[in-house]
Design a protein around this motif. Structure first.
Motif, PDB file in Angstrom:
ATOM      1  N   TYR A  35       0.849  -1.197   0.000  1.00 51.34           N
ATOM      2  CA  TYR A  35       0.000   0.000   0.000  1.00 51.34           C
ATOM      3  C   TYR A  35       0.882   1.244   0.000  1.00 51.34           C
ATOM      4  O   TYR A  35       0.998   1.966   1.001  1.00 51.34           O
ATOM      5  CB  TYR A  35      -0.934  -0.018   1.207  1.00 51.34           C
ATOM      6  N   ASN A  53       2.245   4.580  -2.502  1.00 50.83           N
ATOM      7  CA  ASN A  53       2.093   5.419  -3.688  1.00 50.83           C
ATOM      8  C   ASN A  53       3.334   6.276  -3.889  1.00 50.83           C
ATOM      9  O   ASN A  53       4.033   6.610  -2.925  1.00 50.83           O
ATOM     10  CB  ASN A  53       0.879   6.342  -3.534  1.00 50.83           C
ATOM     11  N   TYR A  80       4.639   9.946  -5.853  1.00 55.60           N
ATOM     12  CA  TYR A  80       4.216  11.203  -6.463  1.00 55.60           C
ATOM     13  C   TYR A  80       5.438  11.951  -6.993  1.00 55.60           C
ATOM     14  O   TYR A  80       6.534  11.866  -6.435  1.00 55.60           O
ATOM     15  CB  TYR A  80       3.504  12.113  -5.449  1.00 55.60           C
ATOM     16  N   LEU A 133       0.306  12.001  -9.143  1.00 57.96           N
ATOM     17  CA  LEU A 133       0.372  10.586  -8.794  1.00 57.96           C
ATOM     18  C   LEU A 133       1.032   9.827  -9.933  1.00 57.96           C
ATOM     19  O   LEU A 133       0.590   9.906 -11.074  1.00 57.96           O
ATOM     20  CB  LEU A 133      -1.038  10.045  -8.545  1.00 57.96           C
ATOM     21  N   TYR A 168       0.637   3.685  -7.900  1.00 57.55           N
ATOM     22  CA  TYR A 168      -0.074   3.303  -6.694  1.00 57.55           C
ATOM     23  C   TYR A 168       0.040   1.796  -6.500  1.00 57.55           C
ATOM     24  O   TYR A 168       0.412   1.063  -7.424  1.00 57.55           O
ATOM     25  CB  TYR A 168      -1.535   3.762  -6.733  1.00 57.55           C
ATOM     26  N   GLN A 218       4.307   7.693  -0.302  1.00 56.72           N
ATOM     27  CA  GLN A 218       3.221   7.903   0.659  1.00 56.72           C
ATOM     28  C   GLN A 218       2.606   6.547   0.973  1.00 56.72           C
ATOM     29  O   GLN A 218       2.244   5.806   0.054  1.00 56.72           O
ATOM     30  CB  GLN A 218       2.151   8.834   0.083  1.00 56.72           C
ATOM     31  N   SER A 255      -0.331   4.160   2.026  1.00 55.04           N
ATOM     32  CA  SER A 255      -1.792   4.188   2.002  1.00 55.04           C
ATOM     33  C   SER A 255      -2.362   3.037   2.822  1.00 55.04           C
ATOM     34  O   SER A 255      -3.493   2.593   2.601  1.00 55.04           O
ATOM     35  CB  SER A 255      -2.297   4.142   0.555  1.00 55.04           C
ATOM     36  N   ALA A 292      -4.792   5.794   7.856  1.00 47.65           N
ATOM     37  CA  ALA A 292      -4.592   7.131   8.410  1.00 47.65           C
ATOM     38  C   ALA A 292      -3.788   7.052   9.699  1.00 47.65           C
ATOM     39  O   ALA A 292      -3.944   6.090  10.454  1.00 47.65           O
ATOM     40  CB  ALA A 292      -5.939   7.804   8.678  1.00 47.65           C
ATOM     41  N   TRP A 348      -2.113   9.243   6.732  1.00 46.14           N
ATOM     42  CA  TRP A 348      -1.369   8.902   5.515  1.00 46.14           C
ATOM     43  C   TRP A 348      -0.091   9.712   5.466  1.00 46.14           C
ATOM     44  O   TRP A 348      -0.106  10.909   5.220  1.00 46.14           O
ATOM     45  CB  TRP A 348      -2.245   9.175   4.289  1.00 46.14           C
ATOM     46  N   LEU A 365      -9.011  14.449   5.912  1.00 47.98           N
ATOM     47  CA  LEU A 365      -9.744  13.832   4.799  1.00 47.98           C
ATOM     48  C   LEU A 365     -11.205  13.718   5.188  1.00 47.98           C
ATOM     49  O   LEU A 365     -11.512  13.332   6.324  1.00 47.98           O
ATOM     50  CB  LEU A 365      -9.184  12.452   4.485  1.00 47.98           C
ATOM     51  N   TYR A 380     -14.793  11.911   3.799  1.00 42.87           N
ATOM     52  CA  TYR A 380     -15.306  10.899   2.880  1.00 42.87           C
ATOM     53  C   TYR A 380     -16.709  11.267   2.391  1.00 42.87           C
ATOM     54  O   TYR A 380     -17.392  12.104   2.978  1.00 42.87           O
ATOM     55  CB  TYR A 380     -15.378   9.547   3.565  1.00 42.87           C
ATOM     56  N   ARG A 391     -11.149  11.997   8.885  1.00 41.03           N
ATOM     57  CA  ARG A 391      -9.883  11.597   9.490  1.00 41.03           C
ATOM     58  C   ARG A 391      -9.005  12.831   9.612  1.00 41.03           C
ATOM     59  O   ARG A 391      -9.001  13.678   8.723  1.00 41.03           O
ATOM     60  CB  ARG A 391      -9.173  10.538   8.639  1.00 41.03           C
ATOM     61  N   ARG A 441      -8.941   8.890  -4.393  1.00 41.07           N
ATOM     62  CA  ARG A 441      -9.446   7.771  -5.175  1.00 41.07           C
ATOM     63  C   ARG A 441      -9.423   6.515  -4.322  1.00 41.07           C
ATOM     64  O   ARG A 441      -8.392   6.155  -3.758  1.00 41.07           O
ATOM     65  CB  ARG A 441      -8.586   7.523  -6.408  1.00 41.07           C
ATOM     66  N   ILE A 498      -7.831   1.167  -0.321  1.00 39.28           N
ATOM     67  CA  ILE A 498      -6.753   2.059   0.087  1.00 39.28           C
ATOM     68  C   ILE A 498      -6.932   3.412  -0.580  1.00 39.28           C
ATOM     69  O   ILE A 498      -7.805   3.589  -1.425  1.00 39.28           O
ATOM     70  CB  ILE A 498      -5.371   1.465  -0.258  1.00 39.28           C
ATOM     71  N   THR A 499      -6.079   4.355  -0.199  1.00 39.73           N
ATOM     72  CA  THR A 499      -6.237   5.754  -0.608  1.00 39.73           C
ATOM     73  C   THR A 499      -5.082   6.206  -1.478  1.00 39.73           C
ATOM     74  O   THR A 499      -3.918   6.004  -1.139  1.00 39.73           O
ATOM     75  CB  THR A 499      -6.294   6.652   0.632  1.00 39.73           C
ATOM     76  N   ALA A 500      -5.416   6.832  -2.600  1.00 44.41           N
ATOM     77  CA  ALA A 500      -4.432   7.553  -3.408  1.00 44.41           C
ATOM     78  C   ALA A 500      -5.019   8.922  -3.724  1.00 44.41           C
ATOM     79  O   ALA A 500      -6.219   9.054  -3.964  1.00 44.41           O
ATOM     80  CB  ALA A 500      -4.107   6.812  -4.693  1.00 44.41           C
ATOM     81  N   PHE A 501      -4.167   9.931  -3.709  1.00 44.13           N
ATOM     82  CA  PHE A 501      -4.593  11.286  -4.055  1.00 44.13           C
ATOM     83  C   PHE A 501      -4.222  11.512  -5.520  1.00 44.13           C
ATOM     84  O   PHE A 501      -3.068  11.771  -5.843  1.00 44.13           O
ATOM     85  CB  PHE A 501      -3.934  12.300  -3.135  1.00 44.13           C
TER      86      PHE A 501
END
Lengths: 107, 126
Positions: free
Chosen positions: A32, A34, A36, A46, A49, A89, A91, A94, A96, B52, B54, B60, B101, B110-113
């Motif tokens: 997990y 990413n 950038y 980005l 990922y 980063q 993911s 949190a 993050w 963040l 949602y 969060r 996303r 999971i989280t990606a910006f």
């Protein structure tokens, strides 16, 4: 919090070179992770990922690898426009957290 | 096409409250899994995630700033508002908002910006 440590903090390379940037997590984050690209005065972009999946539209000279705690961003065939700061980063969850960045200079 | 843009004051005094607005287009903040985050970058330093929100209004916050942050959304206006209380010169930074996303990997989201605003520099000074 999961701490992300990048190395090197800066590097200089020539057009056409291949460079690798590493990122280490303070605990396992599976894949997990990413990456950038951040050019001065621009919005961060980005690149990758899930450690190795290339974002749509990103040139194939960018690639990512790694799992658990150790990850690598590789740029093959450097181009002048690759001059930027690169951030990893996590993911996993949190908060993050980002690495401290690697400043890539193209000679 | 997804776009985001930050707006708000560029100069605030110490102890004041900062209110930043992220205006976006190209997506709905009521869509399942979507979110909007705030990230900042002090001059010469790294990116720091702040907050963040949602699609379902879950939120969060960065633990180190949690007591000073709030985040709200107005889906009808396509806006997200971040407030930071008790501003300090150490809060001087470029503030970015970004689209979150949701990415599903082996059943886990999971989280990606993936889209960011251009950012705005906020200076804290008397």
């Amino acid at each position: 919090d999961i701490q992300m440590t990048q190395s090197p903090s800066s590097l200089s390379a020539s057009v056409g070179d291949r460079v690798a940037i590493t990122c280490r997590a303070s605990q396992t984050i599976i894949n997990y992770l990413n990456w950038y690209q951040h050019r001065p005065g621009k919005a961060p972009k980005l690149l990758i990922y899930a450690a190795s999946t290339l974002e749509s539209g990103v040139p194939s000279r960018f690639s990512g690898s790694g799992s658990e705690t150790d990850f690598t961003l590789t740029i093959s065939g450097l181009q002048p426009e690759d001059s930027a700061t690169y951030y990893c980063q996590q993911s996993y969850g949190a908060p993050w957290t980002f690495g401290q960045g690697t400043n890539l200079e193209i000679k | 096409q997804i776009t985001l843009k930050e707006s708000g004051p560029t100069l605030v005094k110490p102890t004041q409250t900062l209110t930043l607005t992220c205006s976006f287009s190209g997506f709905s903040l009521s869509a399942n899994g979507v979110g909007v985050g705030w990230i900042r970058q002090p001059p010469g330093k790294a990116l720091e995630w702040l907050a963040l929100i949602y699609w379902d209004d879950d939120k969060r916050f960065s633990p180190s700033l949690k007591d000073r942050l709030s985040i709200t959304k107005d889906t009808s206006k396509s806006q997200v508002v971040l407030t930071i209380t008790n501003m300090d010169p150490a809060d001087t930074a470029t503030y970015y908002c970004a689209h979150r996303r949701p990415i599903i990997l082996r059943g886990i989201t999971i989280t990606a910006f993936d889209y960011w605003g251009q950012g705005m520099l906020v200076t804290v000074s008397s």
